[in-house]
Structures are given as structure tokens and as C-alpha cells.
Design a protein around this motif. Structure first.
Motif, PDB file in Angstrom:
ATOM      1  N   VAL A  29     -33.328 -35.563  -4.322  1.00 17.02           N
ATOM      2  CA  VAL A  29     -33.175 -34.119  -4.099  1.00 17.02           C
ATOM      3  C   VAL A  29     -33.506 -33.342  -5.377  1.00 17.02           C
ATOM      4  O   VAL A  29     -34.221 -32.339  -5.340  1.00 17.02           O
ATOM      5  CB  VAL A  29     -31.741 -33.794  -3.610  1.00 17.02           C
ATOM      6  CG1 VAL A  29     -31.439 -32.317  -3.707  1.00 17.02           C
ATOM      7  CG2 VAL A  29     -31.544 -34.282  -2.191  1.00 17.02           C
ATOM      8  N   LYS A  32     -37.191 -33.320  -6.173  1.00 17.11           N
ATOM      9  CA  LYS A  32     -37.927 -32.466  -5.229  1.00 17.11           C
ATOM     10  C   LYS A  32     -37.743 -30.982  -5.548  1.00 17.11           C
ATOM     11  O   LYS A  32     -38.677 -30.195  -5.418  1.00 17.11           O
ATOM     12  CB  LYS A  32     -37.460 -32.758  -3.800  1.00 17.11           C
ATOM     13  CG  LYS A  32     -38.145 -31.904  -2.757  1.00 17.11           C
ATOM     14  CD  LYS A  32     -37.667 -32.235  -1.362  1.00 17.11           C
ATOM     15  CE  LYS A  32     -38.340 -31.324  -0.346  1.00 17.11           C
ATOM     16  NZ  LYS A  32     -37.835 -31.567   1.014  1.00 17.11           N
ATOM     17  N   HIS A  33     -36.536 -30.589  -5.974  1.00 16.47           N
ATOM     18  CA  HIS A  33     -36.212 -29.163  -6.071  1.00 16.47           C
ATOM     19  C   HIS A  33     -36.210 -28.571  -7.483  1.00 16.47           C
ATOM     20  O   HIS A  33     -36.307 -27.350  -7.617  1.00 16.47           O
ATOM     21  CB  HIS A  33     -34.858 -28.896  -5.411  1.00 16.47           C
ATOM     22  CG  HIS A  33     -34.890 -29.077  -3.932  1.00 16.47           C
ATOM     23  ND1 HIS A  33     -35.428 -28.158  -3.073  1.00 16.47           N
ATOM     24  CD2 HIS A  33     -34.470 -30.102  -3.152  1.00 16.47           C
ATOM     25  CE1 HIS A  33     -35.333 -28.593  -1.833  1.00 16.47           C
ATOM     26  NE2 HIS A  33     -34.753 -29.778  -1.851  1.00 16.47           N
ATOM     27  N   ASP A 127     -28.204 -30.797   0.510  1.00 15.45           N
ATOM     28  CA  ASP A 127     -28.966 -29.548   0.639  1.00 15.45           C
ATOM     29  C   ASP A 127     -28.506 -28.515  -0.381  1.00 15.45           C
ATOM     30  O   ASP A 127     -29.327 -27.821  -0.987  1.00 15.45           O
ATOM     31  CB  ASP A 127     -28.836 -28.963   2.051  1.00 15.45           C
ATOM     32  CG  ASP A 127     -29.539 -29.806   3.101  1.00 15.45           C
ATOM     33  OD1 ASP A 127     -30.418 -30.614   2.732  1.00 15.45           O
ATOM     34  OD2 ASP A 127     -29.214 -29.658   4.297  1.00 15.45           O
ATOM     35  N   GLY A 130     -29.795 -29.372  -3.766  1.00 20.83           N
ATOM     36  CA  GLY A 130     -31.196 -28.964  -3.876  1.00 20.83           C
ATOM     37  C   GLY A 130     -31.338 -27.482  -4.151  1.00 20.83           C
ATOM     38  O   GLY A 130     -32.135 -27.071  -5.008  1.00 20.83           O
ATOM     39  N   GLU A 131     -30.575 -26.660  -3.434  1.00 22.96           N
ATOM     40  CA  GLU A 131     -30.611 -25.210  -3.673  1.00 22.96           C
ATOM     41  C   GLU A 131     -30.177 -24.892  -5.099  1.00 22.96           C
ATOM     42  O   GLU A 131     -30.785 -24.055  -5.777  1.00 22.96           O
ATOM     43  CB  GLU A 131     -29.684 -24.484  -2.693  1.00 22.96           C
ATOM     44  CG  GLU A 131     -30.192 -24.401  -1.279  1.00 22.96           C
ATOM     45  CD  GLU A 131     -29.227 -23.621  -0.397  1.00 22.96           C
ATOM     46  OE1 GLU A 131     -28.936 -22.455  -0.732  1.00 22.96           O
ATOM     47  OE2 GLU A 131     -28.763 -24.198   0.608  1.00 22.96           O
ATOM     48  N   ALA A 134     -32.845 -25.689  -7.711  1.00 21.41           N
ATOM     49  CA  ALA A 134     -34.010 -24.804  -7.676  1.00 21.41           C
ATOM     50  C   ALA A 134     -33.756 -23.428  -8.278  1.00 21.41           C
ATOM     51  O   ALA A 134     -34.700 -22.677  -8.532  1.00 21.41           O
ATOM     52  CB  ALA A 134     -34.481 -24.652  -6.231  1.00 21.41           C
TER      53      ALA A 134
END
Length: 152
Positions: A29, A32-33, A127, A130-131, A134
Motif C-alpha cells: 500500500v 503504491k500511494h 485503504d 494508503g490515503e 498519499a
């Protein structure tokens, strides 16, 4: 519990299966972010995400030879730790995270100043992680870091 592993892969390989799965999922995660510019390293016996010297030559004020730390993940004795220095350095980010957490998790938030502890491997809010990853670019992290350093 600091690992002596020299690489991220070696760190992950030495974990018990349940922890290996959770750390691998969190790592996926984050990779990716996280905005472009952060680098994955082994730091302080944990998997770390840092602003490299190429972007911030001054490095970490405690040890200028080390890159500027941003996030770490670690398997501790009773939990998985997600250390996020942005939460520690930005009240707005901390407020956002604490408001969002109950929307993603049934368990109560277990957190220190910048350390989020996950005791149940099946209740990690991937999730939300991840937020969170980012939300801050390396450039913005440098600004927050320097603002806080000047307050000292």
C-alpha cells in the motif's frame, strides 16, 4: 525490537507468517500511494520511507548523514507499528486521521504522538493507510519538518 536485517526483503523474511502477511500488505500500500521522491530503506531496524539526500542534502538534524525520515513500519512484540512523522508534525493531518480512523476500523485507535499501533492483524485499515501515505509529498514534508525544527 529492532531488526538487524540489512535489507527490506531480509526483514520481511524473518517475520512470523501472520506478521509477514500484514507487513507485506502495508508495504505494498505504501509503495503504491507514497508520492514520487520517497525512498524505501532499512532505518533504525525497521522498514523506512525517507526523503533521500538527493532531494534534501541537509539530511536528518539528529544525524545529517542519514536521510530525512518520514514513515516506518515495524513488527513489535505485541503489535505492528506504523510511525508517521507527518502526523506528529502536522496537527491538520493528525485531526484528519483521527476523524477518518473510526470510518475504517471497528477497534479503538491506539496511537502515540506519531506511532499507530495495530494489535489485530485482521483489522488493519489498508485503504486509510494508503490515503494517509498519499497526503504529503517529499517537498511538503521538508516544509513541515523545517517549520517544526525552527520552533525548537
Amino acid at each position: 525490537m529492532q531488526s538487524k536485517a540489512a535489507t527490506v526483503e531480509a526483514y520481511v523474511a524473518e517475520l512470523p507468517e501472520e506478521r509477514r502477511e500484514a507487513i507485506t500488505a502495508i508495504r505494498k500500500v505504501l509503495l503504491k500511494h507514497l508520492p514520487k521522491g520517497f525512498e524505501e530503506v532499512m532505518a533504525y531496524g525497521m522498514i523506512g520511507y525517507v526523503v533521500p539526500h538527493a532531494l534534501y542534502p541537509a539530511g536528518y538534524h539528529c544525524n545529517p548523514k542519514a536521510p530525512l525520515p518520514f514513515m516506518n513500519i515495524a513488527s513489535q512484540k505485541n503489535f505492528i507499528a506504523l510511525h508517521h512523522l507527518g502526523i506528529y508534525g502536522s496537527k491538520d493531518l493528525l485531526d484528519w486521521f483521527t476523524a477518518e480512523y473510526p470510518k475504517h476500523c471497528k477497534t479503538k485507535l491506539d496511537m502515540g504522538k506519531g506511532c499507530i499501533r495495530f494489535k489485530k492483524m485482521n483489522d488493519i485499515p489498508y485503504d486509510l493507510i494508503g490515503e494517509l501515505a498519499a497526503k504529503i509529498t517529499p517537498q511538503r514534508w521538508i516544509e513541515i519538518y523545517e517549520e517544526n525544527l525552527m520552533k525548537r
